[in-house]
Design a protein around this motif. Sequence first.
Motif, PDB file in Angstrom:
ATOM      1  N   THR A 215       0.826  -1.205   0.000  1.00 25.88           N
ATOM      2  CA  THR A 215       0.000   0.000   0.000  1.00 25.88           C
ATOM      3  C   THR A 215       0.860   1.255   0.000  1.00 25.88           C
ATOM      4  OG1 THR A 215      -1.636  -1.232   1.309  1.00 25.88           O
ATOM      5  CG2 THR A 215      -1.948   1.137   1.126  1.00 25.88           C
ATOM      6  N   MET A 216       1.959   1.213   0.739  1.00 31.89           N
ATOM      7  CA  MET A 216       2.870   2.359   0.765  1.00 31.89           C
ATOM      8  C   MET A 216       3.439   2.636  -0.626  1.00 31.89           C
ATOM      9  SD  MET A 216       3.410   3.792   3.853  1.00 31.89           S
ATOM     10  CE  MET A 216       5.107   4.312   3.960  1.00 31.89           C
ATOM     11  N   LEU A 217       3.744   1.587  -1.361  1.00 31.05           N
ATOM     12  CA  LEU A 217       4.274   1.774  -2.715  1.00 31.05           C
ATOM     13  C   LEU A 217       3.256   2.471  -3.608  1.00 31.05           C
ATOM     14  CD1 LEU A 217       6.108  -1.645  -3.281  1.00 31.05           C
ATOM     15  CD2 LEU A 217       7.120   0.580  -2.745  1.00 31.05           C
ATOM     16  N   GLU A 218       1.968   2.194  -3.404  1.00 26.74           N
ATOM     17  CA  GLU A 218       0.928   2.878  -4.177  1.00 26.74           C
ATOM     18  C   GLU A 218       0.792   4.330  -3.735  1.00 26.74           C
ATOM     19  OE1 GLU A 218      -2.662   0.684  -3.729  1.00 26.74           O
ATOM     20  OE2 GLU A 218      -1.867  -1.166  -4.619  1.00 26.74           O
ATOM     21  N   VAL A 219       0.889   4.561  -2.430  1.00 29.12           N
ATOM     22  CA  VAL A 219       0.725   5.919  -1.904  1.00 29.12           C
ATOM     23  C   VAL A 219       1.854   6.830  -2.371  1.00 29.12           C
ATOM     24  CG1 VAL A 219       0.702   7.288   0.233  1.00 29.12           C
ATOM     25  CG2 VAL A 219      -0.630   5.181   0.087  1.00 29.12           C
ATOM     26  N   TYR A 220       3.055   6.276  -2.552  1.00 32.06           N
ATOM     27  CA  TYR A 220       4.195   7.096  -2.971  1.00 32.06           C
ATOM     28  C   TYR A 220       3.929   7.839  -4.280  1.00 32.06           C
ATOM     29  CZ  TYR A 220       7.340   5.164   0.545  1.00 32.06           C
ATOM     30  OH  TYR A 220       7.944   4.828   1.723  1.00 32.06           O
ATOM     31  N   GLY A 221       3.017   7.328  -5.090  1.00 31.72           N
ATOM     32  CA  GLY A 221       2.737   7.983  -6.369  1.00 31.72           C
ATOM     33  C   GLY A 221       1.695   9.078  -6.283  1.00 31.72           C
ATOM     34  N   GLU A 222       1.137   9.346  -5.099  1.00 29.81           N
ATOM     35  CA  GLU A 222       0.101  10.370  -4.954  1.00 29.81           C
ATOM     36  C   GLU A 222       0.706  11.774  -4.973  1.00 29.81           C
ATOM     37  OE1 GLU A 222      -3.096   9.812  -4.869  1.00 29.81           O
ATOM     38  OE2 GLU A 222      -3.005   7.608  -4.814  1.00 29.81           O
ATOM     39  N   ASP A 223      -0.143  12.736  -5.332  1.00 35.64           N
ATOM     40  CA  ASP A 223       0.318  14.128  -5.461  1.00 35.64           C
ATOM     41  C   ASP A 223       0.728  14.716  -4.120  1.00 35.64           C
ATOM     42  OD1 ASP A 223      -0.150  14.004  -8.158  1.00 35.64           O
ATOM     43  OD2 ASP A 223      -2.163  14.872  -8.028  1.00 35.64           O
ATOM     44  N   PHE A 224       0.023  14.337  -3.024  1.00 36.29           N
ATOM     45  CA  PHE A 224       0.341  14.966  -1.744  1.00 36.29           C
ATOM     46  C   PHE A 224       1.724  14.540  -1.233  1.00 36.29           C
ATOM     47  CE2 PHE A 224      -1.691  11.006  -0.530  1.00 36.29           C
ATOM     48  CZ  PHE A 224      -0.933  10.574   0.558  1.00 36.29           C
ATOM     49  N   ILE A 225       2.214  13.390  -1.688  1.00 35.65           N
ATOM     50  CA  ILE A 225       3.569  12.982  -1.317  1.00 35.65           C
ATOM     51  C   ILE A 225       4.590  13.870  -2.014  1.00 35.65           C
ATOM     52  CG2 ILE A 225       5.246  11.111  -1.426  1.00 35.65           C
ATOM     53  CD1 ILE A 225       3.109  10.629   0.630  1.00 35.65           C
ATOM     54  N   GLU A 226       4.363  14.153  -3.280  1.00 34.76           N
ATOM     55  CA  GLU A 226       5.255  15.058  -4.008  1.00 34.76           C
ATOM     56  C   GLU A 226       5.216  16.454  -3.400  1.00 34.76           C
ATOM     57  OE1 GLU A 226       7.360  14.186  -6.292  1.00 34.76           O
ATOM     58  OE2 GLU A 226       6.674  12.093  -6.203  1.00 34.76           O
ATOM     59  N   MET A 227       4.020  16.884  -2.954  1.00 38.00           N
ATOM     60  CA  MET A 227       3.903  18.198  -2.321  1.00 38.00           C
ATOM     61  C   MET A 227       4.689  18.242  -1.010  1.00 38.00           C
ATOM     62  SD  MET A 227       2.678  21.255  -2.338  1.00 38.00           S
ATOM     63  CE  MET A 227       1.402  21.208  -3.610  1.00 38.00           C
ATOM     64  N   ALA A 228       4.624  17.161  -0.220  1.00 38.70           N
ATOM     65  CA  ALA A 228       5.361  17.117   1.048  1.00 38.70           C
ATOM     66  C   ALA A 228       6.861  17.173   0.800  1.00 38.70           C
ATOM     67  CB  ALA A 228       4.982  15.840   1.809  1.00 38.70           C
ATOM     68  N   THR A 234      11.852  15.982   5.469  1.00 37.25           N
ATOM     69  CA  THR A 234      12.772  14.845   5.387  1.00 37.25           C
ATOM     70  C   THR A 234      12.026  13.615   4.886  1.00 37.25           C
ATOM     71  OG1 THR A 234      12.353  14.173   7.665  1.00 37.25           O
ATOM     72  CG2 THR A 234      14.123  15.771   7.294  1.00 37.25           C
ATOM     73  N   GLU A 235      12.784  12.687   4.295  1.00 39.20           N
ATOM     74  CA  GLU A 235      12.162  11.477   3.757  1.00 39.20           C
ATOM     75  C   GLU A 235      11.509  10.648   4.858  1.00 39.20           C
ATOM     76  OE1 GLU A 235      10.975   9.373   0.460  1.00 39.20           O
ATOM     77  OE2 GLU A 235      12.080  11.262   0.569  1.00 39.20           O
ATOM     78  N   ARG A 236      12.123  10.627   6.029  1.00 36.58           N
ATOM     79  CA  ARG A 236      11.545   9.867   7.132  1.00 36.58           C
ATOM     80  C   ARG A 236      10.207  10.468   7.566  1.00 36.58           C
ATOM     81  NH1 ARG A 236      13.704   6.211  10.518  1.00 36.58           N
ATOM     82  NH2 ARG A 236      15.770   6.604   9.611  1.00 36.58           N
ATOM     83  N   ARG A 237      10.122  11.808   7.597  1.00 35.61           N
ATOM     84  CA  ARG A 237       8.872  12.475   7.968  1.00 35.61           C
ATOM     85  C   ARG A 237       7.795  12.220   6.915  1.00 35.61           C
ATOM     86  NH1 ARG A 237       7.539  16.517  11.539  1.00 35.61           N
ATOM     87  NH2 ARG A 237       5.809  17.884  10.945  1.00 35.61           N
ATOM     88  N   VAL A 238       8.179  12.271   5.656  1.00 36.52           N
ATOM     89  CA  VAL A 238       7.223  11.971   4.577  1.00 36.52           C
ATOM     90  C   VAL A 238       6.739  10.534   4.690  1.00 36.52           C
ATOM     91  CG1 VAL A 238       6.975  11.735   2.072  1.00 36.52           C
ATOM     92  CG2 VAL A 238       8.196  13.697   3.020  1.00 36.52           C
ATOM     93  N   HIS A 242       3.077  11.170   6.591  1.00 36.71           N
ATOM     94  CA  HIS A 242       2.149  11.408   5.493  1.00 36.71           C
ATOM     95  C   HIS A 242       1.760  10.122   4.762  1.00 36.71           C
ATOM     96  CE1 HIS A 242       2.416  15.832   5.720  1.00 36.71           C
ATOM     97  NE2 HIS A 242       3.679  15.626   6.073  1.00 36.71           N
ATOM     98  N   ALA A 243       2.764   9.359   4.329  1.00 33.27           N
ATOM     99  CA  ALA A 243       2.455   8.155   3.547  1.00 33.27           C
ATOM    100  C   ALA A 243       1.843   7.048   4.416  1.00 33.27           C
ATOM    101  CB  ALA A 243       3.720   7.655   2.859  1.00 33.27           C
ATOM    102  N   ALA A 244       2.438   6.817   5.594  1.00 31.93           N
ATOM    103  CA  ALA A 244       1.973   5.704   6.424  1.00 31.93           C
ATOM    104  C   ALA A 244       0.537   5.879   6.872  1.00 31.93           C
ATOM    105  CB  ALA A 244       2.892   5.560   7.643  1.00 31.93           C
TER     106      ALA A 244
END
Length: 326
Positions: A215-228, A234-238, A242-244
């Motif tokens: 599910t995380m791999l699918e979420v990584y492609g969402e626009d709000f991840i790119e916005m974050a 930081t990648e850990r915060r994202v 946000h993603a988790a």
Amino acid sequence: MMRSRGYLIRRFLQALLALFIIATLLFFLFRLGLPDPTTALVSEGLSPEQRAEVRAQFGLDQPLWQQYLIFLQNAVTGDFGTSFHYRAPVADIVWERLGNTMVLMLTAIIAAYGIGMPLGAWLSWRRGSNADSLGVFLGLMFRSAPMFWTGMIAILVFGVWLEWLPTSGMRTLPYEASGFWDKILTLDFLHHLILPASIVALFYLGSPLLIMRNTMLEVYGEDFIEMARAKGLTERRVLYKHAARNALLPVVTQLAVTIGLAAGGQVVVEVVFSWPGLGREILNAVRTSDFPLAQACFLIMACFVIFLNLAVDILYSALDPRVRLK
């Protein structure tokens, strides 16, 4: 607000209807599919009159439709009758066994999901690496391995060869406990809990790990991840903030189903480790044609599964603001 209330009422009524259908199926399946329980209730030397008296004592002499109405009425009030095998109230037997099962299963589930969810999120971050491949392999392996096999291996290694852990039961015999809490709040109980809880946890670990990773791999492609990421987070915060959070929905659904099924225990684990839980009691009840006890066990399992799924529907909107009750 009114729409949400109407949705909740409708879902609650659907849950009650599902329970009614399940209770009806249980009643008729056990009576039409299992042998006559009279053979377990009476000895061979009793006369036909004495056999009839025993059947009357348990209400087996009444027409089937009357037994059905009595069963429904008693189920609503929580009175499941008297066990044919134990000659004791079914409710007392069920609640004691359910407590034993839930201590084992909840310990295992908390460990499995507490480790599996963050580990699955981390594996998605390390996609394609050796750690990711190893994590997926181990998750699939433990999920696929029969628990009776892993249980016997664990008993052989940790109980027989190394003699680190006990191999059966909840406490070292003989023991006397004044109540449920007195029975489980001891180091001896925790010593007995480690081995079976670890086997169940390893079996359940694969579900949250793999679901969270995919599910995380699918979420990584969402626009709000790119916005974050564009905000400089930081990648850990994202990853974890946000993603988790947005990947939790399918994991929570699976968790509710797992807890519901865990209410019935894992028959294999409870038999292998001689754990006096509800799963092993279901097996004994079916063996002895103990209708009241078997019906109560399966009905409680159904209650857990149905109402936990209802709770998940309500929690969806809290976990993901994009989900609304309609």
